[in-house]
Scaffold this active site. Structure first.
Site, PDB file in Angstrom:
ATOM      1  CG  ASP A   1      -0.484   0.421   2.357  1.00 41.35           C
ATOM      2  OD1 ASP A   1       0.927   0.411   2.687  1.00 41.35           O
ATOM      3  OD2 ASP A   1      -1.160   0.445   3.349  1.00 41.35           O
ATOM      4  CG  HIS A   2      -0.631   4.785   1.606  1.00 38.97           C
ATOM      5  ND1 HIS A   2      -1.660   3.984   1.775  1.00 38.97           N
ATOM      6  CD2 HIS A   2      -0.798   5.570   2.675  1.00 38.97           C
ATOM      7  CE1 HIS A   2      -2.345   4.122   2.753  1.00 38.97           C
ATOM      8  NE2 HIS A   2      -1.889   5.004   3.518  1.00 38.97           N
TER       9      HIS A   2
ATOM     10  CB  CYS B   1       1.066  -2.189   4.745  1.00 33.61           C
ATOM     11  SG  CYS B   1       1.014  -3.091   6.413  1.00 33.61           S
ATOM     12  N   GLY B   2       2.689  -0.023   6.112  1.00 35.96           N
ATOM     13  CA  GLY B   2       3.111   0.659   7.279  1.00 35.96           C
ATOM     14  C   GLY B   2       3.810  -0.150   8.086  1.00 35.96           C
ATOM     15  CB  THR B   3       2.881  -2.163  10.981  1.00 30.43           C
ATOM     16  OG1 THR B   3       1.727  -2.683  10.218  1.00 30.43           O
ATOM     17  CG2 THR B   3       2.300  -0.772  11.578  1.00 30.43           C
ATOM     18  N   GLY B   4       3.354  -3.683   8.210  1.00 32.96           N
ATOM     19  CA  GLY B   4       3.482  -5.034   7.638  1.00 32.96           C
ATOM     20  C   GLY B   4       2.420  -6.036   8.348  1.00 32.96           C
ATOM     21  CB  ILE B   5       0.155  -5.518  11.298  1.00 30.91           C
ATOM     22  CG1 ILE B   5       1.484  -5.558  12.286  1.00 30.91           C
ATOM     23  CG2 ILE B   5      -0.955  -6.257  11.927  1.00 30.91           C
ATOM     24  CD1 ILE B   5       1.250  -4.699  13.456  1.00 30.91           C
ATOM     25  N   GLY B   6      -1.281  -5.267   8.641  1.00 27.37           N
ATOM     26  CA  GLY B   6      -2.510  -5.102   7.942  1.00 27.37           C
ATOM     27  C   GLY B   6      -2.274  -6.308   6.557  1.00 27.37           C
TER      28      GLY B   6
ATOM     29  CG  HIS C   1      11.293 -24.019  12.612  1.00 25.29           C
ATOM     30  ND1 HIS C   1      11.082 -23.880  13.795  1.00 25.29           N
ATOM     31  CD2 HIS C   1      12.344 -24.631  12.100  1.00 25.29           C
ATOM     32  CE1 HIS C   1      12.364 -24.400  14.417  1.00 25.29           C
ATOM     33  NE2 HIS C   1      12.964 -24.844  13.307  1.00 25.29           N
TER      34      HIS C   1
ATOM     35  NE  ARG D   1      10.784 -30.334  15.457  1.00 23.32           N
ATOM     36  CZ  ARG D   1      11.886 -29.928  15.081  1.00 23.32           C
ATOM     37  NH1 ARG D   1      12.302 -30.718  14.256  1.00 23.32           N
ATOM     38  NH2 ARG D   1      12.661 -28.904  15.644  1.00 23.32           N
ATOM     39  CG  HIS D   2       9.592 -27.763  11.315  1.00 22.02           C
ATOM     40  ND1 HIS D   2       9.399 -27.251  12.360  1.00 22.02           N
ATOM     41  CD2 HIS D   2      11.102 -27.984  11.316  1.00 22.02           C
ATOM     42  CE1 HIS D   2      10.342 -27.166  13.303  1.00 22.02           C
ATOM     43  NE2 HIS D   2      11.344 -27.625  12.438  1.00 22.02           N
TER      44      HIS D   2
HETATM   45  C1  RB5 Z   1      -1.895   3.021   6.457  1.00 25.80           C
HETATM   46  O1  RB5 Z   1      -2.051   4.187   6.964  1.00 25.80           O
HETATM   47  C2  RB5 Z   1      -1.492   1.736   7.316  1.00 25.80           C
HETATM   48  O2  RB5 Z   1      -2.505   1.643   8.231  1.00 25.80           O
HETATM   49  C3  RB5 Z   1      -1.142   0.651   6.695  1.00 25.80           C
HETATM   50  O3  RB5 Z   1      -0.091   0.731   5.912  1.00 25.80           O
HETATM   51  C4  RB5 Z   1      -0.577  -0.477   7.776  1.00 25.80           C
HETATM   52  O4  RB5 Z   1       0.192  -0.118   8.396  1.00 25.80           O
HETATM   53  C5  RB5 Z   1      -1.820  -1.414   8.219  1.00 25.80           C
HETATM   54  O5  RB5 Z   1      -1.539  -2.459   8.956  1.00 25.80           O
END
Ligand code: RB5
Length: 145
Positions: free
Chosen positions: A8-9, A66-71, A99, A133-134
């Site tokens: 994303d951005h 993405c910003g954090t990689g989480i979403g 693993h 096992r993995h």
């Molecule tokens: C976008 O502002 C931000 O929410 C997205 O890049 C990401 O960090 C979501 O997990």
């Protein structure tokens, strides 16, 4: 190896940095699925597109930012057959291959320094799955969705 890449951005700059590195490797072909600027977009669209490219076999593996990689990792992991690991260290990158046989890597453009992100990318690309096992455990993951 064909690598699909998307962001994303918030991950756009890191995606471009990772692409520059991938272009230096003659064992890798890149499929860039966007986004193409820092204009705000929705990360689920890009996580899904990259994951579907991997799940369908159009790409061997995928990298998403993405910003954090989480979403974007959450989005990718909703696609059947995808094992996307969010990595913030080289050790995590190695372990997610050894693993978890992670077929996708997620990183955060706002949370991970670009030099470290390249070290993570190299480790993730060049570390093999240990199997044994993995394998039983990753098969259990693949049965979940
Ligand atoms: C976008 O502002 C931000 O929410 C997205 O890049 C990401 O960090 C979501 O997990």
């Amino acid at each position: 190896m064909i690598i699909a890449i998307a962001s994303d951005h918030g991950g756009y700059q890191l995606k471009e940095t990772v692409k520059e590195y991938l272009r230096t490797r003659n064992d890798i072909q890149i499929v860039d699925l966007g986004t193409d600027s820092e204009e705000s977009v929705d990360y689920p669209i890009y996580g899904k597109a990259c994951a579907e490219a991997v799940a369908s076999g159009k790409a061997d593996r995928g990298i998403v930012c993405c910003g954090t990689g989480i979403g974007i990792s959450i989005a990718a992991n909703k696609v059947k057959g995808i094992r996307c690991g969010l990595c913030t260290s080289v050790e995590m990158a190695e372990m997610t291959r050894k693993h978890n046989n992670a077929n996708m890597l997620a990183m955060g453009g706002r949370t991970t320094d670009p030099d470290l992100a390249l070290e993570i990318t190299k480790a993730w690309l060049d570390t093999e799955f240990e199997g044994g096992r993995h394998k039983r455990r990753t098969e259990m993951l693949d049965e979940m969705c």
